[in-house]
Scaffold this motif. Sequence first.
Motif, PDB file in Angstrom:
ATOM      1  N   HIS A  82      37.489  41.384  38.917  1.00  0.00           N
ATOM      2  CA  HIS A  82      38.849  41.369  38.375  1.00  0.00           C
ATOM      3  C   HIS A  82      39.088  42.756  37.807  1.00  0.00           C
ATOM      4  O   HIS A  82      38.561  43.091  36.746  1.00  0.00           O
ATOM      5  CB  HIS A  82      38.983  40.291  37.301  1.00  0.00           C
ATOM      6  N   THR A  84      41.226  45.786  36.215  1.00  0.00           N
ATOM      7  CA  THR A  84      42.360  46.027  35.326  1.00  0.00           C
ATOM      8  C   THR A  84      42.541  47.537  35.197  1.00  0.00           C
ATOM      9  O   THR A  84      41.698  48.207  34.598  1.00  0.00           O
ATOM     10  CB  THR A  84      42.107  45.404  33.943  1.00  0.00           C
ATOM     11  N   THR A  96      46.802  44.612  38.464  1.00  0.00           N
ATOM     12  CA  THR A  96      45.493  44.008  38.291  1.00  0.00           C
ATOM     13  C   THR A  96      45.152  43.366  39.633  1.00  0.00           C
ATOM     14  O   THR A  96      46.043  42.940  40.371  1.00  0.00           O
ATOM     15  CB  THR A  96      45.478  42.956  37.169  1.00  0.00           C
TER      16      THR A  96
END
Length: 177
Positions: A82, A84, A96
Amino acid sequence: MADRHDLPEQAGPANHDHQASTRFPVAVDAALRAAGWQPGRWDIRQAEEWADALRSHASPAGHQHAVFPAAVEAWAEFGGLHLTPAAPGRQIAPATVRIDPLRGLHLARTLADLGRALETEVAPLGEEGNGQAVLAIDAEGRIYSIDHTGDWYLGPDIDQALSTLVTGAQPERLASA
């Protein structure tokens, strides 16, 4: 300001080694590493679990997902991450990114339609934002984003696509024939 090629060779081996050790722009490399990626990361077991889940799923109308080597390789290296972004975007807001093909599980028909239009197979890759767009990969490794405004080409491979998304570069809109 001097460009990197104007710097003397003895500008610092540590800096030179760092530049040689990464295949991504600094901001993208930082976002990847903050998400847990490192060179050589390879979780083929997880990628195969995703491949099995996608192969066994069919939409109510019978549409099935395509699974092919380029997708499995992208899932093995980047799956579960993930990202960011930490900096403002160049042309648009950076996105994101979550690499999880099951985020596109219920889009078998949408991805099959895109694949037909592109004359290739397309598999889910993950999502952009918090579900604002689904990311997809084709059999040649090219990456796309599909959202409510249309279909977007993010790059010829996952490296370029991650750079496009994390740095906020303007993607290219796919035109209809």
